[in-house]
Design an enzyme around this catalytic site. Structure first.
Site, PDB file in Angstrom:
ATOM      1  N   SER A 108      37.920 -52.419   6.039  1.00  0.00           N
ATOM      2  CA  SER A 108      37.375 -53.045   4.838  1.00  0.00           C
ATOM      3  C   SER A 108      38.255 -54.104   4.196  1.00  0.00           C
ATOM      4  O   SER A 108      37.848 -54.707   3.200  1.00  0.00           O
ATOM      5  CB  SER A 108      37.017 -51.973   3.809  1.00  0.00           C
ATOM      6  OG  SER A 108      35.881 -51.265   4.238  1.00  0.00           O
ATOM      7  N   THR A 169      24.701 -40.460  12.829  1.00  0.00           N
ATOM      8  CA  THR A 169      23.981 -39.979  14.006  1.00  0.00           C
ATOM      9  C   THR A 169      23.727 -41.107  14.988  1.00  0.00           C
ATOM     10  O   THR A 169      23.942 -40.967  16.201  1.00  0.00           O
ATOM     11  CB  THR A 169      22.651 -39.339  13.584  1.00  0.00           C
ATOM     12  OG1 THR A 169      22.912 -38.222  12.728  1.00  0.00           O
ATOM     13  CG2 THR A 169      21.866 -38.882  14.801  1.00  0.00           C
ATOM     14  N   TYR A 203      31.450 -47.724  -4.689  1.00  0.00           N
ATOM     15  CA  TYR A 203      31.796 -48.456  -3.468  1.00  0.00           C
ATOM     16  C   TYR A 203      30.665 -48.363  -2.454  1.00  0.00           C
ATOM     17  O   TYR A 203      30.183 -47.282  -2.138  1.00  0.00           O
ATOM     18  CB  TYR A 203      33.073 -47.872  -2.880  1.00  0.00           C
ATOM     19  CG  TYR A 203      33.700 -48.692  -1.792  1.00  0.00           C
ATOM     20  CD1 TYR A 203      34.556 -49.740  -2.095  1.00  0.00           C
ATOM     21  CD2 TYR A 203      33.437 -48.412  -0.456  1.00  0.00           C
ATOM     22  CE1 TYR A 203      35.143 -50.486  -1.090  1.00  0.00           C
ATOM     23  CE2 TYR A 203      34.025 -49.152   0.551  1.00  0.00           C
ATOM     24  CZ  TYR A 203      34.868 -50.193   0.224  1.00  0.00           C
ATOM     25  OH  TYR A 203      35.449 -50.942   1.222  1.00  0.00           O
ATOM     26  N   SER A 204      30.242 -49.502  -1.929  1.00  0.00           N
ATOM     27  CA  SER A 204      29.146 -49.522  -0.973  1.00  0.00           C
ATOM     28  C   SER A 204      29.346 -50.645   0.029  1.00  0.00           C
ATOM     29  O   SER A 204      29.401 -51.821  -0.335  1.00  0.00           O
ATOM     30  CB  SER A 204      27.804 -49.704  -1.685  1.00  0.00           C
ATOM     31  OG  SER A 204      26.753 -49.855  -0.744  1.00  0.00           O
ATOM     32  N   GLY A 337      41.542 -50.436   4.322  1.00  0.00           N
ATOM     33  CA  GLY A 337      40.489 -50.395   5.323  1.00  0.00           C
ATOM     34  C   GLY A 337      40.633 -49.210   6.244  1.00  0.00           C
ATOM     35  O   GLY A 337      41.734 -48.686   6.438  1.00  0.00           O
TER      36      GLY A 337
END
Length: 380
Positions: A108, A169, A203-204, A337
């Site tokens: 990140s 998944t 946070y997204s 990150g």
């Protein structure tokens, strides 16, 4: 399991200094000149003589890496003095030693680069921070009433696609799949927003996938091409890229991928492409020090844009693609990150010129910025 997550917190406890070991210094690159007008002092090798009584920086890193499958590379500079580059541990399953110029997945920290590109468009008058995202991406999900600023400071309320079970998944089911931004957005398309835009922060990663799409929409060019022409080319960051392309990163060792798993036998391509503008980049410690020092020096953005970027709000201290970070030498800003097998953080203090970058290729090697900087700056 959390496959795409960033932390960059503040820890106030002082850790003990590690025990010392005898080790040879590691040599690093010898040039750090940007084309935007500022020439930084060339980075030096790690060195064997400590600035102060106690272990050398190389000894600190050797101690931290001892007993781990991977290792870490550190770049540290203080008071505008030359940056020092050190490495310890393994780059792969064959036991190849890590080198200071090795490339890592930076997770990140990619968000800081994406935010800079958006703010460069703001400087150019092509984007306004308080414009609705729907003005640029009318068909994107969950963007009604959300502004560009709210994407960059995580106040949009749009859920994080990387935190959804359906994403985990899908990624684990097909690790070699190439994801598009639209694939990532589809994970949250049917969800409700977590809160009304502008009322909270959370946070997204979805925010920065949308921000990357804004850059592409406004410029008519890919995000990777924008990165090359706006940042990595002008700053001479020859080992920083948004894959595909760019340097091959070292092996990442990750318990998240299964017992004794590593990125040599478990592809991270699905995560790399799904992360994209939120976390897909590869870089080196030296390139990141050049980038963050150039950002702090005003080489990439106007003073007004930099003021917006460093307008930190709330307890989390979110700016625009930056977080407020507490180093042992004082307050600064940067980002962290994480991808399976990789941990990273980078921070700079514009007042003093202090800069710290830590890149690790194992999940368990994840020291906090404050704790780590206290040890590193003391040994530097």
């Amino acid at each position: 399991m959390t496959l795409l997550l960033t932390t960059c917190g503040t820890v106030l406890d002082e850790p003990p200094l590690p025990r010392t070991t005898e080790t040879a210094p590691s040599a690093g690159p010898t040039a750090a000149t940007t084309t935007a007008g500022t020439t930084w002092a060339a980075p030096s090798s790690c060195g064997s003589e400590p600035r102060r009584p106690g272990p050398t920086l190389q000894e600190v890193l050797d101690d931290l890496a001892a007993g781990h499958a991977g290792g870490l590379v550190v770049a540290v500079g203080r008071d505008g003095e030359p940056v020092r580059l050190c490495a310890a541990g393994r780059a792969d399953t064959r036991g190849t030693p890590l080198r200071p110029d090795d490339a890592f997945r930076i997770g990140s920290i990619t968000k800081t680069f994406t935010a800079v590109m958006v703010l460069q468009l703001v400087d150019a008058g092509a984007v306004a921070l308080d414009d609705p995202v729907s003005a640029y991406l009318p068909d994107a999900p969950l963007v009604d009433g959300v502004t560009v600023r709210q994407l960059l400071n995580h106040s949009s309320g749009i859920p994080d696609y990387a935190a959804q079970p359906a994403f985990e998944t899908a990624v684990l089911a097909d690790p070699a799949r190439t994801w598009t931004p639209e694939d990532s957005l589809a994970i949250v398309e049917a969800l409700d927003r977590d809160f009304p835009p502008g009322t909270q922060t959370a946070y997204s990663n979805t925010n920065f996938v949308l921000a990357g799409l804004v850059v592409e929409k406004v410029t008519g060019r890919s995000l990777a091409e924008n990165l090359r022409t706006r940042i990595t080319g002008p700053l001479g960051l020859g080992r920083t890229a948004l894959p595909p392309g760019g340097p091959e990163p070292v092996t990442g060792f990750s318990q998240e991928l299964g017992t004794d798993a590593n990125s040599e036998k478990t592809s991270l391509h699905s995560l790399e492409t799904a992360a994209w503008a939120a976390g897909g980049m590869v870089s080196t410690a030296q390139d990141l020090t050049t980038f963050f020092r150039a950002l702090a020096a005003g080489e990439l953005l106007s003073a007004a844009a930099m003021g917006e970027m460093t307008d930190f709000r709330g307890r989390a201290g979110f700016g625009l693609g930056l977080w407020r970070v507490q180093l042992s030498t004082g307050p600064g800003y940067g980002h962290g990150g994480s991808l399976p097998g990789f941990k990273a953080f980078a921070a700079v203090r514009s007042e003093s010129g202090d800069v710290l970058v830590v890149l690790a290729n194992e999940d368990d090697l994840d020291p906090s910025p404050y704790q780590f900087s206290r040890v590193v700056f003391r040994a530097w």
